[in-house]
Structures are given as structure tokens and as C-alpha cells.
Design a protein around this motif. Structure first.
Motif, mmCIF file in Angstrom:
data_model
loop_
_atom_site.group_PDB
_atom_site.id
_atom_site.type_symbol
_atom_site.label_atom_id
_atom_site.label_comp_id
_atom_site.label_asym_id
_atom_site.label_seq_id
_atom_site.Cartn_x
_atom_site.Cartn_y
_atom_site.Cartn_z
ATOM 1 N N ASP A 20 -0.991 11.123 -19.853
ATOM 2 C CA ASP A 20 -1.151 11.493 -18.503
ATOM 3 C C ASP A 20 -2.272 10.428 -18.146
ATOM 4 O OD1 ASP A 20 -1.197 12.857 -15.999
ATOM 5 O OD2 ASP A 20 -2.422 14.310 -16.668
ATOM 6 N N ASP A 21 -2.556 10.545 -16.826
ATOM 7 C CA ASP A 21 -3.693 9.460 -16.095
ATOM 8 C C ASP A 21 -4.811 10.134 -16.815
ATOM 9 O OD1 ASP A 21 -1.378 8.873 -15.062
ATOM 10 O OD2 ASP A 21 -1.972 9.833 -12.819
ATOM 11 N N LEU A 22 -5.283 9.433 -17.920
ATOM 12 C CA LEU A 22 -6.618 9.670 -18.523
ATOM 13 C C LEU A 22 -6.938 8.268 -19.152
ATOM 14 C CD1 LEU A 22 -8.290 12.218 -19.500
ATOM 15 C CD2 LEU A 22 -6.809 12.210 -21.878
ATOM 16 N N GLY A 23 -8.459 8.127 -19.031
ATOM 17 C CA GLY A 23 -8.951 6.997 -19.536
ATOM 18 C C GLY A 23 -8.573 5.830 -18.550
ATOM 19 N N GLY A 24 -9.399 4.626 -19.241
ATOM 20 C CA GLY A 24 -8.930 3.315 -18.314
ATOM 21 C C GLY A 24 -7.466 3.018 -18.303
ATOM 22 N N GLY A 25 -6.829 2.700 -17.135
ATOM 23 C CA GLY A 25 -5.498 2.367 -17.014
ATOM 24 C C GLY A 25 -5.141 1.917 -15.415
ATOM 25 N N GLU A 26 -4.116 1.254 -15.262
ATOM 26 C CA GLU A 26 -3.637 0.996 -13.949
ATOM 27 C C GLU A 26 -3.295 1.798 -12.930
ATOM 28 O OE1 GLU A 26 -1.230 -2.523 -14.548
ATOM 29 O OE2 GLU A 26 -2.876 -3.777 -15.395
ATOM 30 N N TYR A 27 -3.157 2.987 -13.570
ATOM 31 C CA TYR A 27 -2.572 4.073 -12.700
ATOM 32 C C TYR A 27 -3.481 4.362 -11.123
ATOM 33 C CZ TYR A 27 -6.170 6.818 -15.139
ATOM 34 O OH TYR A 27 -7.252 7.324 -15.645
ATOM 35 N N PRO A 28 -2.876 5.076 -10.099
ATOM 36 C CA PRO A 28 -3.636 5.256 -8.958
ATOM 37 C C PRO A 28 -4.689 6.062 -9.149
ATOM 38 C CG PRO A 28 -1.219 5.360 -8.694
ATOM 39 C CD PRO A 28 -1.486 5.311 -10.091
ATOM 40 N N ARG A 29 -6.117 5.773 -8.551
ATOM 41 C CA ARG A 29 -7.084 6.788 -8.474
ATOM 42 C C ARG A 29 -7.808 6.725 -7.220
ATOM 43 N NH1 ARG A 29 -9.058 2.517 -11.037
ATOM 44 N NH2 ARG A 29 -11.046 2.603 -10.257
ATOM 45 N N GLU A 30 -8.238 7.854 -7.002
ATOM 46 C CA GLU A 30 -9.067 8.153 -5.632
ATOM 47 C C GLU A 30 -10.307 7.253 -5.626
ATOM 48 O OE1 GLU A 30 -10.317 11.680 -2.688
ATOM 49 O OE2 GLU A 30 -9.286 12.147 -4.436
ATOM 50 N N LEU A 31 -10.243 6.311 -4.764
ATOM 51 C CA LEU A 31 -11.648 5.410 -4.579
ATOM 52 C C LEU A 31 -12.065 5.832 -2.973
ATOM 53 C CD1 LEU A 31 -10.396 2.099 -6.285
ATOM 54 C CD2 LEU A 31 -11.814 3.972 -7.377
ATOM 55 N N THR A 32 -13.492 5.934 -3.010
ATOM 56 C CA THR A 32 -14.008 6.044 -1.650
ATOM 57 C C THR A 32 -15.199 5.009 -1.545
ATOM 58 O OG1 THR A 32 -15.630 7.464 -2.564
ATOM 59 C CG2 THR A 32 -13.675 8.624 -1.732
ATOM 60 N N ARG A 33 -15.471 4.751 -0.287
ATOM 61 C CA ARG A 33 -16.338 3.674 0.124
ATOM 62 C C ARG A 33 -17.224 4.190 1.289
ATOM 63 N NH1 ARG A 33 -15.654 -2.554 2.261
ATOM 64 N NH2 ARG A 33 -17.797 -2.987 2.723
ATOM 65 N N PRO A 34 -18.463 4.669 1.006
ATOM 66 C CA PRO A 34 -19.119 5.008 2.207
ATOM 67 C C PRO A 34 -19.628 3.964 2.885
ATOM 68 C CG PRO A 34 -20.130 6.024 0.013
ATOM 69 C CD PRO A 34 -19.008 4.946 -0.167
ATOM 70 N N PRO A 35 -19.770 4.382 4.279
ATOM 71 C CA PRO A 35 -19.902 3.028 5.299
ATOM 72 C C PRO A 35 -21.260 2.295 5.050
ATOM 73 C CG PRO A 35 -20.406 5.207 6.188
ATOM 74 C CD PRO A 35 -19.940 5.576 5.025
ATOM 75 N N ASP A 36 -22.325 3.253 4.340
ATOM 76 C CA ASP A 36 -23.554 2.142 4.164
ATOM 77 C C ASP A 36 -23.693 1.498 2.909
ATOM 78 O OD1 ASP A 36 -23.350 4.606 2.825
ATOM 79 O OD2 ASP A 36 -25.667 4.953 3.097
ATOM 80 N N VAL A 37 -22.573 1.286 2.260
ATOM 81 C CA VAL A 37 -22.542 0.963 0.931
ATOM 82 C C VAL A 37 -22.045 -0.493 0.638
ATOM 83 C CG1 VAL A 37 -21.714 1.024 -1.561
ATOM 84 C CG2 VAL A 37 -22.267 3.206 -0.415
ATOM 85 N N SER A 38 -22.854 -1.538 -0.023
ATOM 86 C CA SER A 38 -22.448 -2.884 -0.223
ATOM 87 C C SER A 38 -21.611 -2.943 -1.209
ATOM 88 C CB SER A 38 -23.700 -3.830 -0.305
ATOM 89 O OG SER A 38 -24.536 -3.533 0.753
ATOM 90 N N VAL A 39 -20.551 -3.796 -1.185
ATOM 91 C CA VAL A 39 -19.452 -3.931 -2.139
ATOM 92 C C VAL A 39 -19.499 -5.439 -2.638
ATOM 93 C CG1 VAL A 39 -17.048 -3.868 -2.707
ATOM 94 C CG2 VAL A 39 -17.895 -2.323 -1.024
ATOM 95 N N TYR A 40 -19.524 -5.677 -3.909
ATOM 96 C CA TYR A 40 -19.669 -6.870 -4.672
ATOM 97 C C TYR A 40 -18.453 -7.018 -5.511
ATOM 98 C CZ TYR A 40 -24.442 -6.614 -2.980
ATOM 99 O OH TYR A 40 -25.533 -6.640 -2.328
ATOM 100 N N ARG A 41 -17.638 -7.981 -5.286
ATOM 101 C CA ARG A 41 -16.372 -8.062 -5.861
ATOM 102 C C ARG A 41 -16.484 -8.883 -7.025
ATOM 103 N NH1 ARG A 41 -12.516 -4.979 -3.263
ATOM 104 N NH2 ARG A 41 -12.848 -4.698 -1.164
#
Length: 726
Positions: free
Chosen positions: A358-379
């Protein structure tokens, strides 16, 4: 809330809206004397906003009525009603799931009455009794890839010399057909079997080779991809590598391809089957290449190793020596060997597929990611502003020092590479940092032995003087999502607010040997030292949790474990404890999880639908409860409700215990309940599902519903059995 809370208020005349906005006078008593006061206005606006919310519900229900006419768009409660119009028989447990209500019940109801099965009812009845239909039922009802096999033609029988031989009868074994001999006992076995084998298989596989019978071979393990990730070098002198970055043997599985037509019988290319050496040698082009089961790159080239240079070999003992320019691949063990004169100079990268439940632990399966509007993203990653995790962290700290409003940040890793660096996150009061993998990648953080006089763990701590306020709202928080951490553990200390592990793997035993044995079996994966952090672990795999807290001056910390595996690498080792096997100063809450090892903690506030495969000992039994769990005999726990083996009785304690396909992390069947596991475990959860980390797969319900469908669509006089191939 309503989509337009002021929709009714805006319809009022301007006179009423202005009057509603005026403060309304009230009378209060002050020292026995009446004193007029004023409250804020707009009470009518607030009332109409509540009415608008109910109006939205009515309008949404009216809009949904048209969608409920079609099986593709109807609400979950309408599925059995539409199915009844075409004669669809409601599957077991659907009414009970709908009656419970809530999102979880809706998800369970959707699994028990899949829309695809209802939509295909009429066409399925036209094809009743055909093998491709049985395979399609397994995919639509249970979401299991399957291959249907009729066993009567595979039964070896004597033929009369007076009758013409049957052309469809299976033949005896030809020892020169090596690739077919390699499939003996598999779903693709085409050889004849005698009566002795029929009797043995009849007891083990519910009627195999015992006419009349049909077997449905299903694959419960799913194929998961690892894309363009570095391989692990076992021996630099001899140029030996493994596909797995952890250095363990990982059997490769097929990336399934769609079947060409509805009448097609599934082959090894259509199911997530393990790749065999002979099959790979004969059909290498079907498995190797872009978009296929695996690929290999060397020295940073943009083009993979040519197909002509790939050879298939048995690398069990690493004795095979490939020739010049050749690359030897062993799909059964997941190993790679290069020739002496064509050794890679700047590394090896691979793409491959492995099997897991199943989708458990670290993996390339789809996950639900969110990004609040006031958050800075560093790639972080190739082609991004930062190439290392700590570079992005330092850049955030510099920007935060100049602008205090940038206290929330996300460090997002964009590739499935390996990051080998010393990591220490020091957070200020009010900081919220999330370190996560981007969708579709699985980065690996390798914590190496940088210094001989310190542990070199991933450190999480607050800055000096950042005490937690009374409400705890300004305490620093850290979230780790979608990461695989190996080599060392994570060390959390100081006054923290939250520490969240989500879809992460902290390799039990730090790293793995080739046979998937832990390299450091008793070393902790997570150390909580003198901290106030509330630890939340969701859909993750990790090793031992060690709690080092002052039991006199501090309250117990909270540890919430859900849909995860806590693995001490041995059921006799401590999975949760303080140093020297003392009680951890923590209160544990565990749901739908599997614990391999002993638990020594202050208290357990709640434990449900979980497996404790090791002794449990709590200091305070009056706090909390355990419900629908397996707890070994001799454990000291809070009060229990419907737990095993209590319900089975003392005479059945040795029989009723969990049995796993494997308890070694890195193997395909890790913590999967074995086929011979007692029903008290496989169906012991509150809703009739299995106990442990894979509860939400609802395997028992899938099996029951698939058997019900097989009875409906089998030819008259035929019986069928389900055979778990993985």
C-alpha cells in the motif's frame, strides 16, 4: 460556510441594512444601577447568513439530482439503487457501511459497491462463464489484477487409443523448454499435472487441477516506481551495484500494460508479476526501455545503456563476470554488474519497479500536498535555485532575519536523488518549516558517519530562549513529508510544538544488509530528548522511538501513531521505551498500526485496530483503553475491549497470533498478513477488516465480494477458488 453568505442580506432594502448595522442598546446592572451599553450590530445579517448556508444545501441537493441519474456521477448512496434497476446484487456489508455515515463510511461503501461493477452488469451477464470476464470482475470488484485459469485441461489423464487425442490437453514436460519450466507452479504454468499433485493442490488452493474448477490468481502487491534514482555500489573494485539505494536485494516487478481487448486472457505483461531471469533473457525488449519495467544510465549520460549491452545473469554469489561493454542484470535479486573495462566513473542511475502492499512510507505514489498563500517555497534539486537541503534552509533563515513575516516555509525536493549532507534544523519561536518531496518523487536523505565522536543524526531543535507560551501556539513546528532517511535517525530536542512525520521512512536499523537484515538492529530511528513536542506519525515506517525526558519536572509528551509501522527489528527489542528499557515518559495514541517489538510507556490513551507483536507494559493502567487490538499474553495494559487473544480464550493463545509474509523491511511482503494468518487477526477489526497498518485496504471485504461475484458469473456446475499470488 455558505458560498455567498450575504446573498439574502443583499436582497433587503438599503434602509433595513443600515438599521441593522447600527449598534443595538442593551441594559446592564452596575452596582445595582441600570446602565445602558451598546453591542455591535448586524444581527440580522448573521441570521440571514445561517439561512443562506441551509439554502446552499438545498440548492446543491437539487443540482445533484440530475447527476444521480447516472452511475458515473451519482452520490455513493445512490449506487445500489441504480444497480437494482439492472439486476445488480448488492454486495455484503454495503448497507451497514452507509448506515454508519461519515467520510470513512462513504469510502468503505465505495469500495464495497464499485461504480465500474454496476456499470458493467449488463455486459458482464452477456459474457457469463468466460475467463476474461472473471478477470475483469476481480479488477472492478476487488481492484486486484488477476489471471483466470481453468484447471481441467491441465489435469493429466490417460486417453483411450480408440479415440482421437484431444489437441487442447496439456502435454508432459519437455526439459528443453527452459523458460516454460521456470513457470512451473505459477499462474502461467501450462504443463499437465497428475492426480497426486491434484490432491495436494486441492487442499492448498481450493481445487486446483481438480475438475471441474477455475482458479483466479490475484496479485495483492502493487507495483511502485523509482525513477532516475542513484544505484548503490556494493563493491567499487569489481563494479557491483544494486538497484536499491539501501544496498539490499530488491526483486524487480513488471510494469503492467493494458490488455489489448476485453476477450484477452492476462499474461505476465498485464499483471505486476516478479520478473524471472529466463523470461527477461528471451524478451528483454519487452521489459527494458523508456516507459517499461526498468532502465539503467551510467556516468550521467542522457541516453540509457543500449539494449544490446544488457545481459541477464544469476548474480547470487557475484561470480559472473560480464564481458567488455556488457552490463549484467539479475531481476530476481535486483543486482547489476559491469565489465572490468567498462566500469562507470561517475555513477549509475536506475529506474525500476518494486512490489509493496500500500501507499506507506517514502514513495513516488500520489500524496495530497497543500500550499498556504503566505508560505515561501524553496525548491531543491537539479535545475532548481538550491542543490542541497541545507542551502535552501540557510537562504530561508537569511530572508527571515530580514523579514519576520517569513516564518512559514516549505523546502520541496523535486527529484528522487540521494542527498548526503549534515542536516540540522534550528527553529525560532513561531517558525513552521515543512521539508517534503514533490509529488511523484522519492528523495533519499543519507546521513553518513561524518564525525567519530558524535551521532550525526538529523537534528531538530529550537533556538536558545524560544520558550513555549502558555497556549503553545508560538512553539516552532516541523513537518517531514515523503522522505526516506537512512544511515542515522532523527533527534528532536527542546521546547517544540509539533513534529510531524507523514509518508516517511526512517529505515529500521538505519540501513540494510543485502538480505534485508538491519545493519544496526537496536539503534533508534527517532530520539525525543527533553522536548515538549507533540509527535504525529502518519502512514510512515520507522524504527525504535527512544524518549529521554525528565519525569519529575515535565508532563508526558504525546505520540500519535496512525496507519504506520513501528519496527524494532525484533519482537524482543524495544519499539518504544526510555533508556535501559524503562518506561518512556509519553502517552501513546495508536490507530490502525503494526508494532514489531515491545512497548514500555507511561500510558496508552487509545489503541484501536492495531497489532502489538511484542509485550506491552504501561505504568498507568487507569488511563485510556485498547479496543479491537492484538496484545500478547502477559502484557500490562489499560482496560481492553474485544481484543485478541482474550476473546479466543487461553486454549487458543498460541493459535491466535499474527503471522506475516515477512517482518524484514525491504522485502515485498513486509508486515503483510500471511495467507494462513488466523481469521481473528485478518477479520478482527471493528469493521471486519484486518488489524494493523493495512487495515484500510479492506482485504477481507474484497475477498468476500469477489467470491460472491464468482458464484454469480461461473458456469453451471463449476466452482472457483481465489489464489493469492502475492
Amino acid at each position: 460556510m455558505s458560498r455567498r453568505p450575504d446573498r439574502l442580506f443583499e436582497l433587503l432594502p438599503q434602509f433595513h441594512r443600515r438599521r441593522d448595522a447600527r449598534p443595538s442598546p442593551t441594559t446592564t446592572l452596575n452596582g445595582g444601577a441600570a446602565r445602558p451599553t451598546f453591542q455591535s450590530g448586524e444581527p440580522l445579517r448573521a441570521l440571514l447568513a445561517v439561512m443562506a448556508e441551509q439554502l446552499d444545501l438545498v440548492e446543491s441537493d437539487i443540482e445533484q439530482q440530475y447527476d444521480d441519474w447516472f452511475i458515473e456521477t451519482c452520490a455513493p448512496w445512490a449506487v445500489p439503487y441504480l444497480g437494482d434497476l439492472v439486476g445488480y446484487r448488492t454486495l455484503r456489508g454495503y448497507e451497514e457501511a452507509v448506515s454508519k455515515g461519515g467520510p470513512a463510511a462513504a469510502s468503505l461503501a465505495a469500495r464495497l459497491a464499485p461504480r465500474a461493477d454496476v456499470a458493467a452488469t449488463v455486459s458482464s451477464r452477456r459474457r457469463k462463464g468466460t475467463l476474461p470476464l472473471l478477470e475483469n470482475i476481480a479488477r472492478t470488484v476487488a481492484a486486484w489484477p488477476a489471471r483466470a485459469v481453468e484447471f481441467q485441461p491441465l489435469l493429466d489423464t490417460y486417453q483411450s487409443v480408440r479415440l482421437a487425442p484431444r489437441a487442447t490437453q496439456a502435454s508432459t514436460v519437455d526439459v528443453r523448454r527452459g523458460a516454460e519450466l521456470d513457470e512451473l507452479g505459477s499462474p502461467f504454468d501450462g504443463f499437465a499435472h497428475g492426480a497426486a499433485a491434484a490432491r495436494i493442490s486441492s487442499a492448498r488452493r481450493q481445487g486446483r487441477y481438480s475438475p471441474p474448477a477455475v482458479g483466479l490468481f490475484v496479485w495483492r502487491l502493487k507495483p511502485y516506481s523509482v525513477t532516475n534514482a542513484p544505484a548503490y555500489c556494493i563493491d567499487r573494485a569489481r563494479n557491483l551495484f544494486t538497484f536499491s539505494i539501501l544496498g539490499n536485494d530488491t526483486p524487480l516487478v513488471t510494469k503492467p500494460v493494458p490488455e489489448p481487448s476485453p476477450t484477452h486472457i492476462a499474461t505476465a505483461d498485464n499483471v505486476p508479476a516478479f520478473i524471472r531471469r529466463r523470461a527477461l533473457a528471451e524478451r528483454l525488449a519487452d521489459f527494458y526501455g523508456p516507459g517499461k519495467s526498468f532502465q539503467i544510465w551510467r556516468d550521467g549520460d542522457h541516453h540509457p545503456v543500449p539494449l544490446a549491452d544488457i545481459v541477464v545473469a544469476d548474480l547470487s554469489d557475484w561470480t559472473y563476470r560480464p564481458q567488455r561493454k556488457q552490463v549484467a542484470v539479475d531481476p530476481v535479486l535486483g543486482r547489476i554488474a559491469f565489465g572490468a573495462r567498462s566500469a562507470p566513473k561517475r555513477g549509475v542511475w536506475v529506474t525500476y519497479h518494486y512490489a509493496f502492499s500500500d501507499d506507506l512510507g517514502g514513495g513516488e505514489y500520489p500524496r495530497e500536498l497543500t500550499r498556504p498563500p503566505d508560505v515561501s517555497v524553496y525548491r531543491v534539486g537539479p535545475g532548481e535555485p538550491d542543490s542541497k537541503i541545507m542551502d535552501a534552509y540557510r537562504r530561508w533563515r537569511e530572508e527571515r532575519a530580514e523579514d519576520l513575516s517569513k516564518s512559514n516555509a516549505i523546502i520541496e525536493i523535486t527529484d528522487s536523488g540521494a542527498y548526503q549532507e549534515q542536516i540540522a534544523f534550528v527553529l525560532d519561536r513561531g517558525d513552521r518549516l515543512e521539508v517534503r518531496a514533490a509529488d511523484g518523487v522519492r528523495p533519499v536523505i543519507r546521513l553518513l558517519d561524518w564525525y567519530s565522536n558524535r551521532p550525526d543524526a538529523l537534528i531538530v531543535e529550537p533556538t536558545a530562549g524560544s520558550e513555549v507560551d502558555e497556549c503553545g501556539t508560538r512553539a516552532p513546528r516541523l513537518i517531514m513529508d515523503g522522505l526516506l532517511i537512512t544511515g542515522r535517525g532523527v533527534h528532536v530536542s527542546g521546547p517544540m510544538g509539533e513534529f510531524v512525520l507523514r509518508h516517511c521512512t526512517l529505515v529500521p536499523g538505519w540501513t540494510l544488509e543485502p538480505e534485508c537484515h538491519p545493519a544496526q538492529p537496536e539503534e533508534p530511528s527517532l530520539i525525543l530528548e527533553c522536548t515538549t513536542a507533540c509527535v504525529q506519525i502518519e502512514r510512515s515506517v520507522l524504527g525504535t522511538i527512544l524518549v529521554i525526558n525528565d519525569e519529575v519536572r515535565t508532563d508526558p509528551i504525546r505520540i500519535h501513531l496512525a496507519d504506520s509501522v513501528l519496527d524494532a527489528t525484533d519482537r524482543e527489542f524495544e519499539a518504544l521505551s526510555a533508556p535501559e528499557c524503562r518506561h518512556a515518559h509519553a502517552i501513546l495514541s495508536i490507530r490502525r498500526s503494526t508494532v514489531l517489538g515491545e512497548v514500555h510507556t507511561h500510558a496508552i490513551s487509545l489503541g484501536e485496530n492495531s497489532i502489538f507483536d511484542g509485550r506491552v507494559h504501561v505504568a498507568r493502567r487507569g488511563i485510556g483503553c485498547l479496543r479491537f487490538c492484538y496484545v500478547p499474553a502477559g502484557s500490562r495494559t489499560p482496560r481492553r475491549y474485544h481484543c485478541q487473544p482474550d476473546l479466543a480464550g487461553p486454549a487458543s493463545e498460541r493459535r491466535v497470533r499474527p503471522r506475516f509474509t515477512s517482518v524484514r523491511y525491504g522485502t515485498p511482503g513486509y508486515v503483510q498478513l500471511a495467507a494462513h494468518c488466523p481469521a481473528e487477526i485478518t477479520r478482527g477489526a471493528e469493521d471486519g477488516s484486518e488489524l494493523g497498518a493495512f487495515h484500510d485496504l479492506f482485504q477481507p471485504q474484497r475477498e468476500d465480494n469477489l467470491l460472491a461475484r464468482l458464484e454469480e458469473f461461473l458456469p453451471a456446475g463449476m466452482d472457483a477458488g481465489i489464489v493469492y499470488e502475492s
